[in-house]
Enzyme design. Structure first.
Site, PDB file in Angstrom:
ATOM      1  N   TYR A  63     -65.972 -43.606  56.044  1.00 43.75           N
ATOM      2  CA  TYR A  63     -66.403 -42.246  56.429  1.00 43.75           C
ATOM      3  C   TYR A  63     -67.386 -42.330  57.594  1.00 43.75           C
ATOM      4  O   TYR A  63     -67.201 -41.693  58.630  1.00 43.75           O
ATOM      5  CB  TYR A  63     -67.063 -41.524  55.239  1.00 43.75           C
ATOM      6  CG  TYR A  63     -67.984 -40.425  55.689  1.00 43.75           C
ATOM      7  CD1 TYR A  63     -69.367 -40.597  55.707  1.00 43.75           C
ATOM      8  CD2 TYR A  63     -67.466 -39.227  56.174  1.00 43.75           C
ATOM      9  CE1 TYR A  63     -70.203 -39.615  56.178  1.00 43.75           C
ATOM     10  CE2 TYR A  63     -68.302 -38.232  56.640  1.00 43.75           C
ATOM     11  CZ  TYR A  63     -69.674 -38.429  56.646  1.00 43.75           C
ATOM     12  OH  TYR A  63     -70.499 -37.447  57.125  1.00 43.75           O
ATOM     13  N   SER A  83     -73.241 -37.346  61.952  1.00 41.40           N
ATOM     14  CA  SER A  83     -74.055 -37.593  60.754  1.00 41.40           C
ATOM     15  C   SER A  83     -75.067 -38.700  61.004  1.00 41.40           C
ATOM     16  O   SER A  83     -74.787 -39.654  61.736  1.00 41.40           O
ATOM     17  CB  SER A  83     -73.130 -37.999  59.591  1.00 41.40           C
ATOM     18  OG  SER A  83     -73.882 -38.514  58.519  1.00 41.40           O
ATOM     19  N   LYS A 105     -67.202 -41.229  61.886  1.00 41.16           N
ATOM     20  CA  LYS A 105     -68.184 -40.448  62.660  1.00 41.16           C
ATOM     21  C   LYS A 105     -68.569 -41.215  63.931  1.00 41.16           C
ATOM     22  O   LYS A 105     -68.657 -40.651  65.016  1.00 41.16           O
ATOM     23  CB  LYS A 105     -69.435 -40.163  61.819  1.00 41.16           C
ATOM     24  CG  LYS A 105     -69.208 -39.186  60.671  1.00 41.16           C
ATOM     25  CD  LYS A 105     -68.735 -37.820  61.167  1.00 41.16           C
ATOM     26  CE  LYS A 105     -68.587 -36.813  60.037  1.00 41.16           C
ATOM     27  NZ  LYS A 105     -68.022 -35.526  60.496  1.00 41.16           N
TER      28      LYS A 105
HETATM   29  C1  WQD Z   1     -79.393 -39.065  48.580  1.00 47.21           C
HETATM   30  C2  WQD Z   1     -80.303 -39.891  47.687  1.00 47.21           C
HETATM   31  C3  WQD Z   1     -79.156 -41.544  46.376  1.00 47.21           C
HETATM   32  C4  WQD Z   1     -76.961 -38.803  43.794  1.00 47.21           C
HETATM   33  C5  WQD Z   1     -74.622 -39.047  52.272  1.00 47.21           C
HETATM   34  C6  WQD Z   1     -73.795 -39.371  53.494  1.00 47.21           C
HETATM   35  C7  WQD Z   1     -74.175 -38.452  54.633  1.00 47.21           C
HETATM   36  C8  WQD Z   1     -74.038 -37.030  54.190  1.00 47.21           C
HETATM   37  C9  WQD Z   1     -74.976 -36.778  53.023  1.00 47.21           C
HETATM   38  C10 WQD Z   1     -71.823 -36.155  54.511  1.00 47.21           C
HETATM   39  C11 WQD Z   1     -79.911 -41.368  47.670  1.00 47.21           C
HETATM   40  C12 WQD Z   1     -79.813 -40.496  45.488  1.00 47.21           C
HETATM   41  C13 WQD Z   1     -77.786 -39.308  44.789  1.00 47.21           C
HETATM   42  C14 WQD Z   1     -77.290 -39.022  42.435  1.00 47.21           C
HETATM   43  C15 WQD Z   1     -79.254 -40.208  43.115  1.00 47.21           C
HETATM   44  N1  WQD Z   1     -72.722 -36.746  53.776  1.00 47.21           N
HETATM   45  N2  WQD Z   1     -78.913 -39.981  44.437  1.00 47.21           N
HETATM   46  N3  WQD Z   1     -78.425 -39.714  42.147  1.00 47.21           N
HETATM   47  O1  WQD Z   1     -76.243 -40.990  50.555  1.00 47.21           O
HETATM   48  O2  WQD Z   1     -78.276 -40.032  51.796  1.00 47.21           O
HETATM   49  O3  WQD Z   1     -75.970 -39.362  52.506  1.00 47.21           O
HETATM   50  O4  WQD Z   1     -74.533 -37.657  51.960  1.00 47.21           O
HETATM   51  O5  WQD Z   1     -71.909 -35.594  55.557  1.00 47.21           O
HETATM   52  O6  WQD Z   1     -73.324 -38.698  55.726  1.00 47.21           O
HETATM   53  O7  WQD Z   1     -74.071 -40.707  53.885  1.00 47.21           O
HETATM   54  O8  WQD Z   1     -76.892 -38.552  50.342  1.00 47.21           O
HETATM   55  O9  WQD Z   1     -77.170 -37.031  48.421  1.00 47.21           O
HETATM   56  O10 WQD Z   1     -75.584 -39.004  48.192  1.00 47.21           O
HETATM   57  O11 WQD Z   1     -78.044 -39.386  48.217  1.00 47.21           O
HETATM   58  O12 WQD Z   1     -80.284 -40.841  42.814  1.00 47.21           O
HETATM   59  O13 WQD Z   1     -76.575 -38.590  41.468  1.00 47.21           O
HETATM   60  O14 WQD Z   1     -80.152 -39.426  46.342  1.00 47.21           O
HETATM   61  O15 WQD Z   1     -79.332 -42.837  45.814  1.00 47.21           O
HETATM   62  O16 WQD Z   1     -81.104 -42.137  47.578  1.00 47.21           O
HETATM   63  P1  WQD Z   1     -76.890 -39.855  51.269  1.00 47.21           P
HETATM   64  P2  WQD Z   1     -76.852 -38.450  48.748  1.00 47.21           P
END
Ligand code: WQD
Length: 342
Positions: free
Chosen positions: A152, A127, A156
């Site tokens: 998590y 990841s 990785k």
């Molecule tokens: C993306 C953006 C949030 C939800 C994580 C893991 C990564 C992979 C993907 C597993 C951020 C914003 C999110 C919400 C929001 N996971 N957001 N409101 O954190 O980049 O990555 O998930 O394999 O390893 O680290 O992904 O989709 O959670 O967030 O504003 O209800 O969307 O702040 O900027 P992230 P995400």
């Protein structure tokens, strides 16, 4: 004539099910194992409907070494793709031991069985979270990993190091780690897709559940970042494109074309998209209005991360192709199908 057989651990999961489809369509045979701890049997049915044929599936917990040994005894394959892992960042903060045990024991069992049965090739689901808050963007495979900000993410990083060290030590073992950026979307058939349990952590499933009326309102976590519109930038990669990257990596390993015994590839689009951009594109392509509120930042979020994909483009001969609008349409089509929304 099938090329080879590939063992897919966690093959009933989101990325695993899409990769199973892509591998069979590319001419591989597959043996899929999954313990359904974060997936459902319906995903296997969906895969079989898309392929128009049954696939070999066994309900196996990769943490159970004896059960896993039985899979290696019953099936001949040279390549393993290891997806089976827990992946919720927030949950890992509250339950670190659950994550270290499950994600590392399962991975070490797979590597141990490969060594015991002299199976040569392993593809590991890593990841972009290993880059943390990178100093330079876009990140390349040489960009230094930052200390993990969650158990998590640490699983990785540790698993990558285990794979690197085992490939160095064991003559027959070759490994590739694919560092996924932000996987999103669903198969165009809407027969498989993302099935988050409980309240979604990730952005797009929360968006589609809000659009479906399951969630009242989307919270946008912060718009005061140093980015063009103040919201975080991410590299959202379509899950079907991501699945095809796995086929390209398996092709590379089975053809014996690797330059090193352990190789790493960034798998993204190379194009950053902000939270607000994604929301407004989702509304536009699906002709709907999303209720959302800008709230405070989510702890642990990095302002921006996206991939330099030139190494995967050149060496794997793979490039993300699906336009974001198609991905957003497919994500909504999947949500509507599983919620029986017309
Ligand atoms: C993306 C953006 C949030 C939800 C994580 C893991 C990564 C992979 C993907 C597993 C951020 C914003 C999110 C919400 C929001 N996971 N957001 N409101 O954190 O980049 O990555 O998930 O394999 O390893 O680290 O992904 O989709 O959670 O967030 O504003 O209800 O969307 O702040 O900027 P992230 P995400």
């Amino acid at each position: 004539m099938s090329k080879e057989t590939v063992l897919i651990s966690g093959g009933a999961g989101y990325i695993g099910s899409h990769t199973t489809v892509a591998l069979v369509e590319a001419g591989y045979d597959v043996v899929v194992i999954d313990n359904f701890s974060n997936s459902e049997a319906g995903a296997i049915e969906g895969v079989e409907k898309i392929l128009g044929r049954k696939i070999t599936f066994e309900k196996i917990d990769t943490c159970d070494k004896d059960a896993l040994r039985g899979v290696f005894e019953r099936h001949q394959f040279n390549t393993v793709i290891h997806f089976a892992a827990y992946k919720a960042v927030g949950e890992s903060m509250a339950e670190p031991l659950k994550y270290y045990q499950n994600n590392l024991v399962s991975f070490m069992n797979i590597v141990e069985m490969m060594k015991e049965f002299n199976r040569p090739s392993i593809l590991f689901s890593s990841s972009a979270t290993v880059y943390g808050d990178a100093e330079t963007l876009p990140v390349t495979e040489q960009t230094p990993r930052q200390p993990a900000t969650s158990p998590y993410g640490n699983t990785k990083q540790i698993a990558e190091d285990i794979l690197r060290d085992c490939c160095r030590a064991y003559e027959r073992l070759y490994g590739i780690a694919l560092r996924y950026f932000n996987p999103i979307g669903a198969h165009p058939s809407a027969l498989i897709g993302e099935l988050p349990r409980g309240v979604p952590n990730n952005l797009l499933p929360f968006v589609t559940q809000t659009a479906a009326g399951i969630r009242e309102r989307l919270s946008v976590f912060g718009n005061d970042y140093d980015t063009p519109d103040g919201t975080c930038l991410r590299d959202y990669i379509d899950v079907v494109d991501l699945a095809k990257a796995h086929v390209a990596a398996v092709d590379r390993m089975t053809a014996g074309k690797m330059d090193e015994k352990y190789e790493i590839f960034n798998v993204g689009t190379g194009s950053p998209v902000s939270v607000l951009e994604l929301l407004t594109r989702f509304e536009a392509v699906n002709d709907l209005k999303l209720p959302y509120t800008i709230v405070g930042r989510r702890p642990g979020d990095v302002p921006a991360v996206w991939a330099d994909t030139s190494y995967a483009n050149k060496v794997l001969g793979w490039k993300a192709e699906r336009p974001l609008d198609d991905t957003l349409r497919a994500a909504w089509a999947w949500e509507k199908r599983i919620r029986n929304i017309k």
